[in-house]
Design an enzyme around this catalytic site. Structure first.
Site, PDB file in Angstrom:
ATOM      1  N   HIS A 262      -1.827  -7.701   1.995  1.00 16.09           N
ATOM      2  CA  HIS A 262      -1.751  -8.326   3.330  1.00 16.09           C
ATOM      3  C   HIS A 262      -2.860  -7.874   4.279  1.00 16.09           C
ATOM      4  O   HIS A 262      -3.005  -8.414   5.372  1.00 16.09           O
ATOM      5  CB  HIS A 262      -0.367  -8.105   3.961  1.00 16.09           C
TER       6      HIS A 262
ATOM      7  N   THR B 227      11.146  -7.296 -12.017  1.00 15.15           N
ATOM      8  CA  THR B 227      10.625  -8.633 -12.304  1.00 15.15           C
ATOM      9  C   THR B 227       9.475  -8.940 -11.350  1.00 15.15           C
ATOM     10  O   THR B 227       9.579  -8.687 -10.146  1.00 15.15           O
ATOM     11  CB  THR B 227      11.755  -9.678 -12.176  1.00 15.15           C
TER      12      THR B 227
ATOM     13  N   CYS C  45       1.613   1.011  12.682  1.00 17.95           N
ATOM     14  CA  CYS C  45       2.872   1.435  12.087  1.00 17.95           C
ATOM     15  C   CYS C  45       3.603   2.408  13.003  1.00 17.95           C
ATOM     16  O   CYS C  45       4.799   2.593  12.888  1.00 17.95           O
ATOM     17  CB  CYS C  45       2.605   2.091  10.735  1.00 17.95           C
TER      18      CYS C  45
ATOM     19  N   GLY D 279       0.815  -1.209   0.000  1.00 19.17           N
ATOM     20  CA  GLY D 279       0.000   0.000   0.000  1.00 19.17           C
ATOM     21  C   GLY D 279       0.853   1.265   0.000  1.00 19.17           C
ATOM     22  O   GLY D 279       0.525   2.246  -0.673  1.00 19.17           O
TER      23      GLY D 279
ATOM     24  N   ASN E   9      -7.540   3.967   9.052  1.00 14.88           N
ATOM     25  CA  ASN E   9      -7.034   2.738   9.659  1.00 14.88           C
ATOM     26  C   ASN E   9      -7.176   2.709  11.177  1.00 14.88           C
ATOM     27  O   ASN E   9      -7.246   1.654  11.782  1.00 14.88           O
ATOM     28  CB  ASN E   9      -5.565   2.526   9.275  1.00 14.88           C
TER      29      ASN E   9
HETATM   30  N1  PLP Z   1      -2.817   3.070   3.950  1.00 14.95           N
HETATM   31  C1  PLP Z   1      -3.546   2.662   4.994  1.00 14.95           C
HETATM   32  C2  PLP Z   1      -4.879   3.296   5.252  1.00 14.95           C
HETATM   33  C3  PLP Z   1      -3.062   1.662   5.840  1.00 14.95           C
HETATM   34  O1  PLP Z   1      -3.797   1.266   6.878  1.00 14.95           O
HETATM   35  C4  PLP Z   1      -1.790   1.097   5.567  1.00 14.95           C
HETATM   36  C5  PLP Z   1      -1.222   0.086   6.468  1.00 14.95           C
HETATM   37  O2  PLP Z   1      -1.573   0.002   7.636  1.00 14.95           O
HETATM   38  C6  PLP Z   1      -1.077   1.549   4.440  1.00 14.95           C
HETATM   39  C7  PLP Z   1      -1.625   2.545   3.660  1.00 14.95           C
HETATM   40  C8  PLP Z   1       0.244   0.982   4.077  1.00 14.95           C
HETATM   41  O3  PLP Z   1       0.093  -0.307   3.548  1.00 14.95           O
HETATM   42  P1  PLP Z   1       1.321  -1.313   3.479  1.00 14.95           P
HETATM   43  O4  PLP Z   1       1.558  -1.805   4.859  1.00 14.95           O
HETATM   44  O5  PLP Z   1       0.871  -2.397   2.558  1.00 14.95           O
HETATM   45  O6  PLP Z   1       2.469  -0.556   2.941  1.00 14.95           O
END
Ligand code: PLP
Length: 386
Positions: free
Chosen positions: A201, A237, A325, A71, A151
């Protein structure tokens, strides 16, 4: 000890059906899809099959799907790629103060290179005001980027209305749909978004793969230059095992979405109701109605969320404080801060996010274990007078 996983917004387990389809690509099907010989030919069709499944999940054309690694890459690709591809028009972006760091920090980064960013504020429920959005649009605005769902709180933003505003103003519109893809139906034609970001994921595919929807005709430059893969928009790739797995996860999500939403939603409601009933001084953060069915962000007043997280973990229950995160950092969540929560609430906010594999027994176990833990922590607090 029983193990309960209530952190599906951070990541999800890989489903056995998904693991099964990816396994051959980690052993005998090792070819590079760009190779002309048998080993390449053997795998090439699988990339396109996965692309079709990804496209179906959001009602796009397969040619509008670009496979990415996650993401964060998708968000970077959309924002940096669109800005670089439209330098003649201007250097202004409109986004919100509550975006995931993948969008928020990308915008902050771009400010160092003379791009200008307007960060829309949110109200106490964590929602933006569409009049603020209209007022923020300028002649040199190139892109609007607003997440589909938050999130941390699960708040769902009015994407259709935002895309209408963007369209009327002639501005490209990107939405980070990482928290909704695979959870709720998505139709890019109906939503009229220009770019939409998905991460595998978050819906039972492995880590390291995602996809980006780029509407036909959108001017965008690649984030990763190199070979001709992904229509020249994302060199490298192909991650064959990941792409095939993502295709399968998209297919399963599409088939099971309605049933999953009902089941997971009922469990989340049961958990939420149970906590509010059993634990005094608790508040739900986020919008009362416009919220993802799997997410519950609850403030436990008079406690530090980290203390509760650790104690729940010692009892086998995995939850998160704010965004996963940023766990490990002690600063309060930027989302809850932007919502102007009473510090008593933002300090004690825990996110429960449910998903595939959760059961009523998980909820019952949590409702048994949690209340005495909160009571124990509160007894140690000098501010708790009960
Ligand atoms: N955007 C949102 C709203 C998310 O909740 C997250 C991950 O928690 C991301 C982007 C980033 O995704 P990734 O972990 O696949 O880089």
């Amino acid at each position: 000890m029983r193990k309960v996983y209530f952190d599906h917004n951070a990541t999800t387990p890989i489903r056995p059906e998904v693991q099964a389809v990816m396994a051959p690509f980690l052993s005998e099907k090792f070819g590079n899809p760009s190779s002309l010989h048998w080993a390449g030919r053997e795998v090439r069709a699988f990339v396109e099959e996965a692309r079709e499944k990804a496209a179906k999940l959001i009602n796009a054309d397969p040619s509008e799907i670009i496979f990415t690694s996650c993401g964060s890459e998708g968000d970077n690709m959309a924002i940096k790629g669109v800005l670089m591809g439209n330098l003649k028009k201007g250097k202004h972006v409109v986004t919100t103060i509550v975006e995931h760091p993948a969008v928020y920090n990308t915008c902050r980064f771009l400010e160092k290179f003379d791009f200008e960013v307007t960060y829309l504020p949110v109200d106490n429920y964590g929602m933006i005001d569409l009049d603020d959005l209209k007022k923020a649009i300028r002649k040199d605005t190139v892109l609007i980027s607003v997440m589909y769902a938050n999130n941390e709180t699960g708040n769902i933003f009015p994407i259709k209305e935002i895309s209408k505003i963007a369209k009327e103003a002639g501005v490209i519109f990107h939405t980070d749909a990482v928290q909704v893809a695979g959870k709720i139906p998505l139709d890019v034609k109906e939503l009229e978004v220009d770019l939409l970001t998905v991460s595998g994921h978050k819906f039972n595919a492995p880590k390291g793969v995602g996809f980006q929807y780029v509407r036909k005709g959108i001017d965008i430059l690649p984030l990763i230059s190199g070979g001709h893969q992904e229509r020249g928009l994302r060199a490298g790739t192909e991650n064959m095992a990941g792409i095939v797995a993502l295709g399968k996860a998209c297919e399963l999500a599409r088939e099971e979405m309605v049933v999953k939403a009902e089941k997971v939603g009922a469990l989340r409601d049961m958990l939420e109701r149970g906590i509010l009933e059993k634990v005094p001084d608790t508040v739900i953060n986020g919008h009362p109605e416009r919220r993802l069915y799997n997410t519950s962000n609850i403030s436990f007043k008079y406690i530090e969320a980290e203390a509760l997280l650790v104690m729940l973990d010692m009892n086998g229950i995995a939850v998160s404080t704010g965004s996963a995160c940023s766990s490990g950092a002690t600063e309060p969540s930027h989302v809850l801060t932007a919502m102007n929560l009473d510090p008593l609430c933002s300090r004690g906010a825990i996110r429960f996010s449910l998903g595939y594999g959760n059961t009523k027994e998980d909820v019952d176990y949590c409702l048994d274990v949690l209340p005495p833990l909160v009571e124990k922590i509160r007894k140690m607090s000098p501010f708790y007078k009960k």
